[in-house]
Design an enzyme around this catalytic site. Sequence first.
Site, PDB file in Angstrom:
ATOM      1  N   ASP A 154      -0.082   2.096   8.722  1.00  0.00           N
ATOM      2  CA  ASP A 154      -0.587   1.316   9.902  1.00  0.00           C
ATOM      3  C   ASP A 154       0.492   1.187  11.196  1.00  0.00           C
ATOM      4  OD1 ASP A 154      -2.811   0.886   8.590  1.00  0.00           O
ATOM      5  OD2 ASP A 154      -2.112  -1.116   7.663  1.00  0.00           O
ATOM      6  N   ARG A 170      -6.484  -2.597   9.532  1.00  0.00           N
ATOM      7  CA  ARG A 170      -7.238  -3.542   9.535  1.00  0.00           C
ATOM      8  C   ARG A 170      -6.583  -4.486  10.621  1.00  0.00           C
ATOM      9  NH1 ARG A 170      -6.425  -3.602   3.871  1.00  0.00           N
ATOM     10  NH2 ARG A 170      -4.315  -4.561   4.000  1.00  0.00           N
ATOM     11  N   ASP A 200       5.007  -4.995   5.958  1.00  0.00           N
ATOM     12  CA  ASP A 200       5.558  -6.250   6.463  1.00  0.00           C
ATOM     13  C   ASP A 200       5.642  -7.607   5.179  1.00  0.00           C
ATOM     14  OD1 ASP A 200       2.822  -6.465   6.659  1.00  0.00           O
ATOM     15  OD2 ASP A 200       2.896  -7.843   8.023  1.00  0.00           O
ATOM     16  N   GLY A 201       4.372  -7.343   4.352  1.00  0.00           N
ATOM     17  CA  GLY A 201       4.572  -8.339   3.345  1.00  0.00           C
ATOM     18  C   GLY A 201       5.832  -8.054   2.312  1.00  0.00           C
ATOM     19  N   GLY A 222       0.657  -1.118   0.085  1.00  0.00           N
ATOM     20  CA  GLY A 222      -0.053   0.121   0.140  1.00  0.00           C
ATOM     21  C   GLY A 222       0.922   1.130  -0.060  1.00  0.00           C
ATOM     22  N   ARG A 260       0.987  -5.087  -5.995  1.00  0.00           N
ATOM     23  CA  ARG A 260       1.074  -6.379  -5.420  1.00  0.00           C
ATOM     24  C   ARG A 260       1.303  -7.241  -6.297  1.00  0.00           C
ATOM     25  NH1 ARG A 260      -2.658  -3.636  -1.561  1.00  0.00           N
ATOM     26  NH2 ARG A 260      -1.358  -3.540   0.458  1.00  0.00           N
ATOM     27  N   GLU A 305     -10.963  -0.062  11.346  1.00  0.00           N
ATOM     28  CA  GLU A 305     -11.758  -0.946  10.306  1.00  0.00           C
ATOM     29  C   GLU A 305     -11.674  -2.585  10.781  1.00  0.00           C
ATOM     30  OE1 GLU A 305     -10.038  -0.605   6.389  1.00  0.00           O
ATOM     31  OE2 GLU A 305      -8.266  -0.580   7.014  1.00  0.00           O
ATOM     32  N   HIS A 317     -10.129   6.135   2.206  1.00  0.00           N
ATOM     33  CA  HIS A 317      -8.888   6.476   1.442  1.00  0.00           C
ATOM     34  C   HIS A 317      -8.314   7.653   1.528  1.00  0.00           C
ATOM     35  CE1 HIS A 317      -9.440   2.384  -0.092  1.00  0.00           C
ATOM     36  NE2 HIS A 317      -8.222   2.598  -0.321  1.00  0.00           N
ATOM     37  N   THR A 330       4.285   2.473   5.687  1.00  0.00           N
ATOM     38  CA  THR A 330       2.988   2.216   5.973  1.00  0.00           C
ATOM     39  C   THR A 330       2.380   2.916   6.659  1.00  0.00           C
ATOM     40  OG1 THR A 330       1.608   0.333   6.579  1.00  0.00           O
ATOM     41  CG2 THR A 330       3.918   0.256   7.402  1.00  0.00           C
ATOM     42  N   ASP A 347       2.430  -0.915  11.996  1.00  0.00           N
ATOM     43  CA  ASP A 347       2.268  -2.300  12.327  1.00  0.00           C
ATOM     44  C   ASP A 347       3.683  -3.129  12.371  1.00  0.00           C
ATOM     45  OD1 ASP A 347       2.270  -2.330   9.739  1.00  0.00           O
ATOM     46  OD2 ASP A 347       0.698  -3.655   9.513  1.00  0.00           O
TER      47      ASP A 347
HETATM   48  P1  ATP Z   1       0.927  -2.721   3.627  1.00  0.00           P
HETATM   49  O1  ATP Z   1       1.265  -2.935   4.903  1.00  0.00           O
HETATM   50  O2  ATP Z   1       0.638  -1.382   3.064  1.00  0.00           O
HETATM   51  O3  ATP Z   1      -0.246  -4.073   3.197  1.00  0.00           O
HETATM   52  P2  ATP Z   1       2.793  -4.693   2.497  1.00  0.00           P
HETATM   53  O4  ATP Z   1       4.198  -4.682   2.136  1.00  0.00           O
HETATM   54  O5  ATP Z   1       2.489  -5.495   3.820  1.00  0.00           O
HETATM   55  O6  ATP Z   1       2.140  -3.351   2.722  1.00  0.00           O
HETATM   56  P3  ATP Z   1       1.738  -6.972   1.056  1.00  0.00           P
HETATM   57  O7  ATP Z   1       0.473  -6.773  -0.003  1.00  0.00           O
HETATM   58  O8  ATP Z   1       1.373  -7.830   2.346  1.00  0.00           O
HETATM   59  O9  ATP Z   1       1.991  -5.454   1.364  1.00  0.00           O
HETATM   60  O10 ATP Z   1       2.988  -7.476   0.284  1.00  0.00           O
HETATM   61  C1  ATP Z   1       3.634  -6.587  -0.836  1.00  0.00           C
HETATM   62  C2  ATP Z   1       4.231  -7.718  -1.694  1.00  0.00           C
HETATM   63  O11 ATP Z   1       5.183  -8.283  -1.184  1.00  0.00           O
HETATM   64  C3  ATP Z   1       3.250  -8.905  -2.216  1.00  0.00           C
HETATM   65  O12 ATP Z   1       2.207  -8.465  -3.278  1.00  0.00           O
HETATM   66  C4  ATP Z   1       4.222  -9.813  -2.755  1.00  0.00           C
HETATM   67  O13 ATP Z   1       4.506  -9.558  -4.206  1.00  0.00           O
HETATM   68  C5  ATP Z   1       5.401  -9.468  -1.966  1.00  0.00           C
HETATM   69  N1  ATP Z   1       5.248 -10.584  -0.691  1.00  0.00           N
HETATM   70  C6  ATP Z   1       4.538 -10.518   0.446  1.00  0.00           C
HETATM   71  N2  ATP Z   1       4.798 -11.460   1.218  1.00  0.00           N
HETATM   72  C7  ATP Z   1       5.636 -12.362   0.562  1.00  0.00           C
HETATM   73  C8  ATP Z   1       6.344 -13.636   0.804  1.00  0.00           C
HETATM   74  N3  ATP Z   1       6.167 -14.456   1.958  1.00  0.00           N
HETATM   75  N4  ATP Z   1       7.207 -14.043   0.059  1.00  0.00           N
HETATM   76  C9  ATP Z   1       7.464 -13.734  -1.477  1.00  0.00           C
HETATM   77  N5  ATP Z   1       6.879 -12.277  -1.548  1.00  0.00           N
HETATM   78  C10 ATP Z   1       6.002 -11.709  -0.858  1.00  0.00           C
END
Ligand code: ATP
Length: 327
Positions: free
Chosen positions: A131, A175, A106-107, A14, A75, A226, A256, A129, A133
């Site tokens: 959040d 979330r 974190d993702g 995000g 993503r 939320e 948003h 982010t 978090d």
């Molecule tokens: P936000 O906190 O705003 O949601 P985020 O970085 O946590 O941001 P995610 O959608 O969870 O957003 O992750 C972003 C991208 O990182 C994913 O679309 C994917 O391409 C990659 N990703 C997340 N987890 C993994 C994983 N376990 N292995 C490989 N790639 C990953």
Amino acid sequence: MKKVKNIAVLTSGGDAPGMNAAIRAVVRTGIYHKLNVFGVMYGYRGMIQDDIVPMDSKSVANIIQRGGTILKTARSKEFFTPEGRKKAYENLKKRGVDGLVVIGGDGSFKGAHVFSQEFGIPCIGLPGTIDKDISGTDFTIGFDTAANTAISAIDKIRDTADAHDRLFIVEVMGRDAGYIALYSGLATGAEHIMVPERPSDIENIVAALQDNERRKKLVNIIVVAEGCPHGSATEMAEVVRREIPSFDTRVCILGHIQRGGSPSCMDRIIASRLGYAAVKALLEGKYQSHMAGVINNEVRYTPFEQAIKTTEQIGEEWFGLYRILAS
Ligand code: ATP
């Protein structure tokens, strides 16, 4: 130790206000140290699709004050697969990229961690982010702006709540993490704050509102994150309307607007410090697969595994505090 020569930067997940300030800091610090800097468009998706552009000092001019991200964000399902990550690696390799800066949540750090382990590319993450978090940092890039946006909206809502003697239930983003709700609720004098990390006792909230009604305190604000397990603002409003029909109850979902806008001073400063710190770590060959964060106003590096595993709990004293101040 191999000297880093070519680095790449991307934004992922995000968007958050301050990401542009972080990109600018990475690019300008890299160029200052005579590195070639590449910008990866659309996060990991662009890395796989070879959407990678060279960055110069001018390419990041006039962006420190802008929300969103000039590198775009996305993503990518493909990056979850070893084949996808291999493609991404080949695209970095052909440009000789030997250091990567990932700005995201974190993702994005999970992805950077696995990528760094598979291909031995040093990756530094910056917490971008709204959040807040992620552990290993007191603040994330974008949180302060999002909280301020929520505050300014709730202040306006309180004006109309006050004029009409209304109860407003305001839903803010979050979330899994309730920090936007907690900070914006505390800073606007909300009567109740509901966060995902902590079960809220709806019966107690209803009882407190009934008590307020007896005391002729008819203007009330409830801030709900939320992701609250006990339901959305709309569901909460149904409960209140059923239990206290005499209250004029309204719902406002901020949505948003909390993601966009010009980053606050604090977000610009954190983003600038951390962007600089990321390049410094790559130059010094330190902290492969780490996140740069700010703890007690000092830059600290935390292994990705730690930053993504531990979610910080909101201490009980926060709730005691707002209850006393809002009573
Ligand atoms: P936000 O906190 O705003 O949601 P985020 O970085 O946590 O941001 P995610 O959608 O969870 O957003 O992750 C972003 C991208 O990182 C994913 O679309 C994917 O391409 C990659 N990703 C997340 N987890 C993994 C994983 N376990 N292995 C490989 N790639 C990953």
